[in-house]
Write a protein that holds these residues in place. Sequence first.
Motif, short mmCIF file in Angstrom:
data_model
loop_
_atom_site.label_atom_id
_atom_site.label_comp_id
_atom_site.label_asym_id
_atom_site.label_seq_id
_atom_site.Cartn_x
_atom_site.Cartn_y
_atom_site.Cartn_z
N ASP A 75 0.82 -1.21 0.00
CA ASP A 75 0.00 0.00 0.00
C ASP A 75 0.85 1.27 0.00
N GLU A 76 0.86 1.94 -1.11
CA GLU A 76 1.59 3.19 -1.21
C GLU A 76 0.72 4.28 -0.61
N SER A 77 0.91 4.52 0.67
CA SER A 77 0.02 5.39 1.45
C SER A 77 -0.03 6.82 0.95
N HIS A 78 0.98 7.27 0.21
CA HIS A 78 0.96 8.65 -0.25
C HIS A 78 -0.21 8.91 -1.22
N ARG A 80 -3.13 8.09 -0.67
CA ARG A 80 -4.27 8.43 0.19
C ARG A 80 -4.28 9.91 0.59
N ARG A 81 -3.19 10.61 0.34
CA ARG A 81 -3.14 12.05 0.63
C ARG A 81 -3.92 12.87 -0.40
N VAL A 89 -6.46 -1.62 -2.67
CA VAL A 89 -5.25 -2.39 -2.40
C VAL A 89 -5.42 -3.80 -2.95
#
Length: 93
Positions: A75-78, A80-81, A89
């Motif tokens: 999960d490339e959390s960036h 979600r920004r 995912v």
Amino acid sequence: MARSARYCRSNSPGVRPVTVRDTRAGWEGCTPTANRWAGLFAQLHRTGALVPASDLAVAATALHLGFGVLVGPADESHFRRVVGLRVEVLTSA
């Protein structure tokens, strides 16, 4: 064909024009995706939550086309920004 400089202007306050070099004749202004990218960059920059430029281009394209993004199990959390971006995912079966 002569190479010419054009400028993209963002509607976001505080964003300087970006010089864009293009070799196509008759090129007029920026694409909607480039404008979306500039708006996202400005929004994220103001909050200090930057996203890598290439991933921001993916996010801008997805938003422009009405799609989400599919990320790996890590999960490339960036992603979600980015406000309004649907992030799915990929999980193993």
